[in-house]
Design an enzyme around this catalytic site. Structure first.
Site, mmCIF file in Angstrom:
data_model
loop_
_atom_site.group_PDB
_atom_site.id
_atom_site.type_symbol
_atom_site.label_atom_id
_atom_site.label_comp_id
_atom_site.label_asym_id
_atom_site.label_seq_id
_atom_site.Cartn_x
_atom_site.Cartn_y
_atom_site.Cartn_z
ATOM 1 N N ARG A 1 0.778 -1.309 0.240
ATOM 2 C CA ARG A 1 0.333 0.177 -0.035
ATOM 3 C C ARG A 1 0.803 0.740 0.127
ATOM 4 O O ARG A 1 0.233 2.106 -0.739
ATOM 5 C CB ARG A 1 -0.889 -0.351 0.754
ATOM 6 C CG ARG A 1 -1.465 1.408 1.589
ATOM 7 C CD ARG A 1 -2.878 1.117 2.381
ATOM 8 N NE ARG A 1 -3.208 0.295 3.510
ATOM 9 C CZ ARG A 1 -1.932 1.182 4.813
ATOM 10 N NH1 ARG A 1 -1.208 1.420 4.156
ATOM 11 N NH2 ARG A 1 -2.129 -0.141 5.800
ATOM 12 N N TYR B 1 -17.273 16.232 -15.088
ATOM 13 C CA TYR B 1 -17.310 15.140 -14.769
ATOM 14 C C TYR B 1 -18.937 15.148 -14.073
ATOM 15 O O TYR B 1 -18.446 15.333 -12.872
ATOM 16 C CB TYR B 1 -16.370 14.387 -14.873
ATOM 17 C CG TYR B 1 -17.219 12.892 -14.635
ATOM 18 C CD1 TYR B 1 -17.475 12.245 -14.937
ATOM 19 C CD2 TYR B 1 -16.243 11.932 -13.391
ATOM 20 C CE1 TYR B 1 -17.952 11.256 -15.142
ATOM 21 C CE2 TYR B 1 -16.978 10.586 -13.398
ATOM 22 C CZ TYR B 1 -17.639 10.120 -13.944
ATOM 23 O OH TYR B 1 -18.779 8.609 -13.579
ATOM 24 N N ASP C 1 -8.382 18.769 -14.653
ATOM 25 C CA ASP C 1 -8.117 17.562 -14.501
ATOM 26 C C ASP C 1 -7.772 17.405 -15.752
ATOM 27 O O ASP C 1 -8.266 17.916 -17.280
ATOM 28 C CB ASP C 1 -9.482 17.315 -14.452
ATOM 29 C CG ASP C 1 -10.243 15.503 -15.129
ATOM 30 O OD1 ASP C 1 -9.164 14.939 -15.467
ATOM 31 O OD2 ASP C 1 -10.664 15.491 -13.641
ATOM 32 N N LYS D 1 -8.807 6.471 -18.044
ATOM 33 C CA LYS D 1 -9.841 6.534 -20.227
ATOM 34 C C LYS D 1 -8.205 6.820 -20.783
ATOM 35 O O LYS D 1 -8.246 6.295 -20.922
ATOM 36 C CB LYS D 1 -9.693 8.272 -20.092
ATOM 37 C CG LYS D 1 -10.503 8.528 -18.968
ATOM 38 C CD LYS D 1 -11.987 7.837 -18.716
ATOM 39 C CE LYS D 1 -13.512 8.285 -17.872
ATOM 40 N NZ LYS D 1 -13.803 6.984 -17.026
HETATM 41 O O1 P1T Z 1 -14.287 6.801 -13.387
HETATM 42 P P1 P1T Z 1 -12.458 7.293 -12.977
HETATM 43 O O2 P1T Z 1 -11.364 6.561 -13.252
HETATM 44 O O3 P1T Z 1 -12.863 7.044 -10.938
HETATM 45 O O4 P1T Z 1 -12.968 8.854 -13.117
HETATM 46 C C1 P1T Z 1 -13.579 10.126 -13.147
HETATM 47 C C2 P1T Z 1 -13.423 11.066 -13.617
HETATM 48 C C3 P1T Z 1 -12.895 11.974 -13.325
HETATM 49 N N1 P1T Z 1 -12.372 13.536 -14.502
HETATM 50 C C4 P1T Z 1 -13.206 13.110 -15.830
HETATM 51 C C5 P1T Z 1 -12.848 14.009 -16.207
HETATM 52 C C6 P1T Z 1 -13.988 11.934 -16.177
HETATM 53 O O5 P1T Z 1 -14.045 12.163 -17.367
HETATM 54 C C7 P1T Z 1 -13.915 10.408 -15.407
HETATM 55 C C8 P1T Z 1 -14.420 9.379 -15.589
HETATM 56 N N2 P1T Z 1 -15.369 10.192 -16.185
HETATM 57 C C9 P1T Z 1 -16.409 9.296 -16.905
HETATM 58 C C10 P1T Z 1 -17.161 7.344 -16.780
HETATM 59 C C11 P1T Z 1 -17.438 9.821 -18.012
HETATM 60 O O6 P1T Z 1 -17.970 8.761 -18.913
HETATM 61 O O7 P1T Z 1 -17.795 10.841 -18.430
#
Ligand code: P1T
Length: 388
Positions: free
Chosen positions: A50, A103, A176, A201
């Site tokens: 961790r 988001y 972000d 992503k």
């Molecule tokens: O899903 P996660 O890995 O926890 O990430 C969250 C997140 C953070 N910032 C942005 C710009 C994002 O688009 C996302 C997650 N977005 C999607 C799942 C979506 O379909 O837009």
């Protein structure tokens, strides 16, 4: 090292010492703990996975290199990274300024967890105007939270100008950078303090791992974040670290193809009589096209558009697609399509959603790296099926 080289080599140099294995691909170190000779210190640099793990450490070096940062940290999801960041940097009574188009899950985390349970206050502003951000600063403003381009409306904000305004007021700017990726945009070079990613992503790029990352160069902030990464424990697993490391190797080539295909799909949509409006920063019709050219090295693979109809028309379109999968998420090699109002942004109250511009006819596309003509053909057929 240039971007393409760093994305392949940083953190993964073969161990060529006597007895070293010489692996060109990083091993997946599954061990949860590491033996030591002495009670008072670890022997080989690692103690417990961790806290730190060799595969994750290699990825963290690579993540830092991608954003030209000194430090990288890998988390179990994008939201895990965001939660850790808020826990590390905010105290009860602090104020946050955030872009009003974000988001949906980020907005839910800020509103339903940090604002409602921990007395953090937040003002959402249309950060396309630097003045709007400047007017929102309070004495207790601790963080400025930006997405650019935003999810889902592809709005931009001027990272350099907002960072300058925040510095004079002692606030930390977080960008972000999930949509643009470091291949097309480097917020730290524009004076932002911290970059955050959902590695789920583009950085991983193959829709087979959920993860998050933070990159930064300020040692003090890094120590605070590193402390919470271990104390709160939302770390990326060794297997996912391996996958993200592997995915990152092709980030540059993938992003070039994503952007090339997205530009073609955007141009097609803009020419269609069944489409009211297209949101893509690479189109001359985008109101912030000049800022996009100045701030970004390319325009990425994400776009949104308003279909000529209502939510039923949008649903028909989405359900008629054959190559694009109807799914949340984005940034994989395969094309995805979704309806923000009922999927990724369903947790945003309808009134707020509409004020920001996320209407029922809005469709979001994550344009993959398949053949562009196939993708355009798929969109064309689905538009025909939706609007007879
Ligand atoms: O899903 P996660 O890995 O926890 O990430 C969250 C997140 C953070 N910032 C942005 C710009 C994002 O688009 C996302 C997650 N977005 C999607 C799942 C979506 O379909 O837009």
């Amino acid at each position: 090292m240039e971007f393409e080289t760093a994305a392949i080599h940083v953190g993964e140099e073969p161990n060529m010492q006597e007895g070293g294995s010489g692996d060109v691909a990083i091993p997946i170190h599954l061990s949860s703990t590491f033996a030591r000779r002495k009670v008072d210190r670890p022997t080989g640099g690692y103690e417990y996975s961790r806290t730190s793990n060799p595969t994750r450490h290699a990825l963290e070096m690579r993540l830092a290199a991608l954003e030209d940062a000194k430090f990288g940290l890998a988390f179990s999801s994008g939201l895990g990274a965001e939660t850790s960041l808020f826990l590390a940097l905010l105290k009860s009574g602090d104020h946050v300024i955030a872009f009003d188009d974000l988001y949906g899950g980020t907005r839910r985390l800020i509103d339903k967890v940090f604002a409602s349970n921990f007395k953090v206050s937040v003002d959402y502003v249309d950060a396309r105007s630097v003045n709007n951000v400047e007017r929102a600063f309070k004495k207790n403003t601790k963080l400025v939270w930006l997405e650019t381009p935003t999810n889902p409306l592809m709005k931009l904000c001027d990272i350099a100008a907002i960072s300058k305004a925040a510095k004079t007021r002692g606030a930390i700017v977080v960008v972000d950078n999930t949509f643009a990726t470091p291949y097309f945009q480097r917020p730290l070079a524009l004076s932002a303090d911290i970059v955050l990613h959902s590695t789920t992503k583009y950085i991983n790029g193959h829709s087979d791992s959920v993860g998050g990352a933070i990159m930064l160069s300020d040692r003090g902030l890094y120590e605070q974040l590193k402390f919470v990464q271990n104390a709160a424990g939302a770390v990326l697993s060794p297997f996912d670290s391996f996958l993200v490391m592997r995915g990152a190797k092709t980030l540059a080539v993938r992003m070039r193809e994503h952007a090339r295909n997205a530009a073609k799909v955007a141009a097609f949509l803009e020419s269609s009589k069944n489409v009211r409006r297209v949101y893509y920063p690479g189109l001359k019709s985008h109101p912030q096209y000049e800022l996009a050219k100045k701030q970004m090295g390319g325009f990425g693979g994400m776009l949104s558009f308003e279909i000529d109809g209502d939510s039923k028309t949008a649903a028909k379109f989405l359900q008629a697609l054959k190559i694009f999968s109807l799914a949340e998420s984005l940034g994989g090699v395969e094309s995805l399509a979704e309806h923000p109002a009922s999927m990724t942004h369903a947790s945003v109250p309808k009134g707020i959603r509409e004020k920001v511009g996320i209407g029922d006819s809005l469709v979001r596309l994550s344009v993959g790296i398949e053949n562009a003509d196939d993708l355009i053909g798929d969109v064309e057929n689905a538009l025909r099926a939706a609007i007879r």
